[in-house]
Design an enzyme around this catalytic site. Structure first.
Site, PDB file in Angstrom:
ATOM      1  N   TYR A 189       0.847  -1.192   0.000  1.00 21.94           N
ATOM      2  CA  TYR A 189       0.000   0.000   0.000  1.00 21.94           C
ATOM      3  C   TYR A 189       0.884   1.244   0.000  1.00 21.94           C
ATOM      4  CZ  TYR A 189      -5.034  -0.258   0.151  1.00 21.94           C
ATOM      5  OH  TYR A 189      -6.332  -0.356  -0.207  1.00 21.94           O
TER       6      TYR A 189
ATOM      7  N   GLU B 164      -0.528   4.820  -0.536  1.00 20.25           N
ATOM      8  CA  GLU B 164      -1.334   6.030  -0.788  1.00 20.25           C
ATOM      9  C   GLU B 164      -0.486   7.271  -0.557  1.00 20.25           C
ATOM     10  OE1 GLU B 164      -5.207   6.213   1.027  1.00 20.25           O
ATOM     11  OE2 GLU B 164      -5.573   4.109   0.580  1.00 20.25           O
TER      12      GLU B 164
ATOM     13  N   ASP C 157      -5.908  13.792 -25.153  1.00 20.10           N
ATOM     14  CA  ASP C 157      -5.858  12.397 -24.737  1.00 20.10           C
ATOM     15  C   ASP C 157      -5.170  11.635 -25.870  1.00 20.10           C
ATOM     16  OD1 ASP C 157      -6.324   9.727 -24.295  1.00 20.10           O
ATOM     17  OD2 ASP C 157      -8.418   9.971 -23.698  1.00 20.10           O
TER      18      ASP C 157
ATOM     19  N   THR D 285      -3.309   6.305 -21.984  1.00 17.04           N
ATOM     20  CA  THR D 285      -3.171   4.981 -21.392  1.00 17.04           C
ATOM     21  C   THR D 285      -1.738   4.547 -21.675  1.00 17.04           C
ATOM     22  OG1 THR D 285      -3.974   3.996 -23.442  1.00 17.04           O
ATOM     23  CG2 THR D 285      -5.580   4.275 -21.674  1.00 17.04           C
TER      24      THR D 285
ATOM     25  N   LYS E 240      -1.649   0.709 -25.092  1.00 11.73           N
ATOM     26  CA  LYS E 240      -2.030   0.576 -26.509  1.00 11.73           C
ATOM     27  C   LYS E 240      -0.757   0.555 -27.355  1.00 11.73           C
ATOM     28  CE  LYS E 240      -6.632   2.494 -25.819  1.00 11.73           C
ATOM     29  NZ  LYS E 240      -6.741   3.220 -24.553  1.00 11.73           N
TER      30      LYS E 240
ATOM     31  N   ARG F 141      -1.661  -2.326 -18.539  1.00 12.81           N
ATOM     32  CA  ARG F 141      -2.898  -1.545 -18.566  1.00 12.81           C
ATOM     33  C   ARG F 141      -2.794  -0.451 -17.507  1.00 12.81           C
ATOM     34  NH1 ARG F 141      -6.068  -4.245 -21.773  1.00 12.81           N
ATOM     35  NH2 ARG F 141      -7.640  -2.642 -21.549  1.00 12.81           N
TER      36      ARG F 141
HETATM   37  N1  DSN Z   1     -11.660   1.190 -25.013  1.00 13.06           N
HETATM   38  C1  DSN Z   1     -10.487   1.763 -25.617  1.00 13.06           C
HETATM   39  C2  DSN Z   1     -10.411   1.503 -27.073  1.00 13.06           C
HETATM   40  O1  DSN Z   1     -10.674   0.388 -27.457  1.00 13.06           O
HETATM   41  O2  DSN Z   1     -10.062   2.378 -27.833  1.00 13.06           O
HETATM   42  C3  DSN Z   1     -10.360   3.202 -25.322  1.00 13.06           C
HETATM   43  O3  DSN Z   1     -10.163   3.374 -23.979  1.00 13.06           O
END
Ligand code: DSN
Length: 442
Positions: free
Chosen positions: A63, A65, A209, A235, A238, A244
């Protein structure tokens, strides 16, 4: 009869010997699915073994925080080091001076930014979900649309690209406090400079984003939004090919005095406002095992091989989009500048929904996802489109020639989606091809 001591020992051994087959058999099934299929979901990728090892490490037990040096728990000296390394590498990757690596996901990162810069009911603009935007950019079923007042902007019907003139008109009429760029199904480069100009003209902040193209941006193959935006979110899983998770960065106006004035009349820096919005605003304990895995991924992204990989991702996407065009498919905007593309099925197969197409392709071990297309006449549960992307298949070593072959196989399935024999013959071909594209070194 066993003695009590013996029973204890047995129990200890039992705990180590009995495997939770219920779940590990399922994990093995998923591993086999990933191995034998062609993965074309634009937002997915395959992480390195080191990223997976960091995620499966003992750091999950901790933990922490709070932030480095200011935690609410003891024993955080070690995770402070890995979180610090993640921040240092991430800042180097994008030329940033501030980064927060704690958001559990992209939606959490975006939610934290909205919490930091808006008050409930405040107006902000984002790309409409059906036009390629994201749930957390103002969908009415997401907190972004439930708590604040989203005003969408759209793609131009003729060009399939963001209509910046309309965006400007809407911004001048609505006076949003924030404008969000970026999306989930938009295959073109963004005009960040134009967006910043619009934001400045109406006194709004600009947030980009970059979740989808983050890897291409890190490799210098697309423009870096940090040069234009106040805040950038992403994110990490990707094109960036990490675990993730989410991140927040501050752009070129790093900590300029557009922070909030506290009751005591002190101007709080934006970095401090964003940190508070992530924790304690949105989240509790950070996932330190995931943060360590983020650090590993950022380290990988700083290597020269990462640029080679991203270059191939982009080349593969361009070839795939052209192959679809050559087969008579309508690619929204006519092509792609990044790793993804959106196909409008209606001109070629008016009766085929995205849902039916996705199901047929998945049966042939080609994984993609149905997607709404701009000006769609069907619901989000049926859709008229399919979205494709090349990050995952490129990680497995695929080059341009395989892209053409994949489109050929997709076309074979979609031309006869109800024929079991047709699907079976494509599936066998897919499984045979993928034996030559390794995955999972272990
Ligand atoms: N759900 C994602 C996507 O497939 O693009 C975006 O967060």
């Amino acid at each position: 009869m066993h003695s009590e001591k013996q029973k204890e020992t047995n129990l200890f051994i039992y705990n180590f010997m009995v495997r939770d087959t219920a779940i590990f058999d399922i994990i093995e099934k998923e591993r086999q699915r990933q191995l034998k299929g062609i993965e074309l979901i634009a937002s997915e990728n395959f992480v390195s073994d080191q990223v997976m090892q960091a995620m499966g490490s003992c750091l999950t037990n901790k933990y922490a925080e709070g932030y480095i040096g200011h935690r609410h728990y003891g024993g955080c000296e070690v995770v402070d080091m890995s979180e610090g390394l993640a921040i240092e590498r991430l800042c180097k990757l994008y030329g940033a001076e501030y980064a927060n690596v704690q958001p559990h996901s992209g939606a959490q990162a975006n939610g934290a930014v909205l919490l930091a810069v808006l008050n409930p009911g405040d107006k902000f603009m984002g790309l409409d979900l059906a036009h390629g935007g994201h749930l957390s950019h103002g969908s009415l079923v997401n907190t972004s649309g439930l708590i604040y007042k989203p005003v969408p902007y759209f793609l131009n019907k003729e060009t399939g690209r963001v209509d910046y003139d309309e965006m400007e008109k809407t911004a001048k009429a609505e006076h949003p406090k924030l404008i969000i760029g970026g999306g989930s199904a938009y295959s073109r480069e963004w005009d960040y400079a134009r967006m910043r100009k619009i934001a400045d003209e109406v006194g709004a902040l600009l947030m980009i984003d970059m979740a989808h193209p983050a890897g291409l941006i890190a490799a210098g193959l697309l423009d870096n939004p940090l040069k234009y935006a106040h805040i950038v979110t992403s994110t990490t899983h990707k094109t960036l090919r990490g675990p993730r998770g989410g991140i927040i960065l501050l752009g070129k106006d790093f900590d300029n005095p557009w922070g909030k004035v506290t009751k005591k009349g002190v101007i709080r820096k934006m970095s401090s406002i964003l940190n508070s919005a992530v924790f304690p605003g949105m989240q509790g304990g950070p996932l330190e095992h995931v943060i360590a895995a983020k650090a590993v991924a950022f380290g990988e992204a700083l290597q020269p091989e990462f640029k080679e990989y991203q270059t191939q991702v982009k080349k593969n996407a361009a070839v795939m989009a052209q192959a679809f065009v050559d087969k008579g498919y309508a690619v929204v905007s006519g092509g792609t500048d990044n790793h993804s593309m959106l196909i409008d099925l209606r001109p070629k197969f008016p009766e085929l929904t995205g849902k039916m197409a996705e199901t047929a392709l998945v049966s042939a071990d080609i994984t993609t996802n149905m997607n709404m297309v701009p000006f769609d006449t069907r619901s989000a549960f049926q859709t008229s489109g399919l979205r494709f992307g090349t990050p995952a298949i490129t990680t497995r070593g695929a080059k341009e020639n395989l892209m053409v072959e994949i489109v050929e196989m997709i076309d074979t399935v979609l031309s006869n989606p109800e024929s079991e024999a047709n699907i079976k013959s494509v599936r066998e071909k897919v499984n045979s091809i993928m034996k030559d594209y390794p995955l999972f070194a272990w």
